[in-house]
Write a protein that holds these residues in place. Sequence first.
Motif, PDB file in Angstrom:
ATOM      1  N   ALA A 201     -19.830  -1.427 -38.205  1.00 47.42           N
ATOM      2  CA  ALA A 201     -20.890  -1.218 -39.192  1.00 47.42           C
ATOM      3  C   ALA A 201     -20.484  -0.231 -40.272  1.00 47.42           C
ATOM      4  CB  ALA A 201     -22.167  -0.735 -38.504  1.00 47.42           C
ATOM      5  N   GLU A 203     -18.056  -0.399 -42.246  1.00 50.72           N
ATOM      6  CA  GLU A 203     -17.631  -1.113 -43.446  1.00 50.72           C
ATOM      7  C   GLU A 203     -18.828  -1.523 -44.298  1.00 50.72           C
ATOM      8  OE1 GLU A 203     -15.029  -4.297 -42.526  1.00 50.72           O
ATOM      9  OE2 GLU A 203     -14.001  -3.230 -40.916  1.00 50.72           O
ATOM     10  N   LYS A 204     -19.984  -1.750 -43.662  1.00 51.38           N
ATOM     11  CA  LYS A 204     -21.167  -2.176 -44.400  1.00 51.38           C
ATOM     12  C   LYS A 204     -21.860  -0.982 -45.063  1.00 51.38           C
ATOM     13  CE  LYS A 204     -22.022  -6.127 -41.349  1.00 51.38           C
ATOM     14  NZ  LYS A 204     -23.004  -6.776 -40.453  1.00 51.38           N
ATOM     15  N   ASN A 205     -21.988   0.102 -44.345  1.00 56.08           N
ATOM     16  CA  ASN A 205     -22.652   1.284 -44.887  1.00 56.08           C
ATOM     17  C   ASN A 205     -21.975   2.526 -44.321  1.00 56.08           C
ATOM     18  OD1 ASN A 205     -24.353   3.227 -45.930  1.00 56.08           O
ATOM     19  ND2 ASN A 205     -26.227   2.124 -45.437  1.00 56.08           N
ATOM     20  N   PRO A 206     -20.877   2.987 -44.934  1.00 60.21           N
ATOM     21  CA  PRO A 206     -20.149   4.135 -44.389  1.00 60.21           C
ATOM     22  C   PRO A 206     -20.983   5.400 -44.339  1.00 60.21           C
ATOM     23  CG  PRO A 206     -18.852   2.977 -46.052  1.00 60.21           C
ATOM     24  CD  PRO A 206     -20.226   2.431 -46.126  1.00 60.21           C
ATOM     25  N   ALA A 207     -21.952   5.553 -45.245  1.00 64.19           N
ATOM     26  CA  ALA A 207     -22.742   6.775 -45.290  1.00 64.19           C
ATOM     27  C   ALA A 207     -23.571   6.968 -44.019  1.00 64.19           C
ATOM     28  CB  ALA A 207     -23.657   6.764 -46.505  1.00 64.19           C
ATOM     29  N   ILE A 208     -23.808   5.905 -43.278  1.00 61.64           N
ATOM     30  CA  ILE A 208     -24.620   6.000 -42.057  1.00 61.64           C
ATOM     31  C   ILE A 208     -23.756   5.958 -40.806  1.00 61.64           C
ATOM     32  CG2 ILE A 208     -26.416   4.870 -40.689  1.00 61.64           C
ATOM     33  CD1 ILE A 208     -27.672   3.889 -43.234  1.00 61.64           C
ATOM     34  N   TRP A 209     -22.811   5.042 -40.764  1.00 58.96           N
ATOM     35  CA  TRP A 209     -22.063   4.792 -39.536  1.00 58.96           C
ATOM     36  C   TRP A 209     -20.695   5.479 -39.507  1.00 58.96           C
ATOM     37  CZ3 TRP A 209     -25.332   2.775 -36.299  1.00 58.96           C
ATOM     38  CH2 TRP A 209     -26.347   1.943 -36.765  1.00 58.96           C
TER      39      TRP A 209
END
Length: 266
Positions: A201, A203-209
Amino acid sequence: MMEKKRTDCPALPPGWKKEEVIRKSGLSAGKSDVYYYSPSGKKFRSKPQLSRYLGNSVDLGCFDFRTGKMMPGKLQKNKQRLRHDLLSLGKGGKPDLNTALPIRQTASIFKQPVTKVTNHPGNKVKTDLQRASEQPRQLFWERRLKGLRSSDITEEVLRTMDLPKGLQSVGPDSSDDTLLSAIASALHMSSAPITGQTSVAAEKNPAIWLNTSQPLCKAFAVTDEHIREQELKVYQARRSLEEALMADGLARAAENTRELLQGKTV
């Protein structure tokens, strides 16, 4: 837009020119760069370049590159600082080898657990296993390493390493140079294994995962083949160094023999 001002430099031999370039626009507006030109028109961008070119003909120990003037007080301060450093090292002091990276540490806003320890046999001490041993780091702090370059003694920028194809960056505005710096920093700062971002995940949203303890790259695995390739490179480098040292030793021995023969002839 830039404004250029070229004037004579009395501190240097006759014919030398000082050029000051002032930026008129952009984020660096108002800042200036200083260059020097020899009588033949050769351009010099730094004091070390100037010193190597002039050699012993001009003493640039107290020469201020920015103003183009001799500053005796600056030389005295440098001598006092050098003398102080030598005295401190002679007394057992240690040189400043701080290799801290430009990382902003964020103060924790979470409640910290409090443990009360008593001698009562029935008391149970509770600990928080999830308590972090260090303060959290700023997200995407590796971007602070962007634009940093290493240079040799002649101020020529060294060529960066080529990363393997298996190492791919994750996150906004990332490059191979930043990724290389991030991996080197992770190896330098932590003894934990470097695996990259194992969460898909990220790759989809680095700021979270994003896992801040790992560099900004996708998960990768080091195989036995990779290890053998690196061992071969290390062996070849050591072999080349050994041959260079042997050649240097033979050259020095031949030069000493030649000097001895010349001395006997005279």
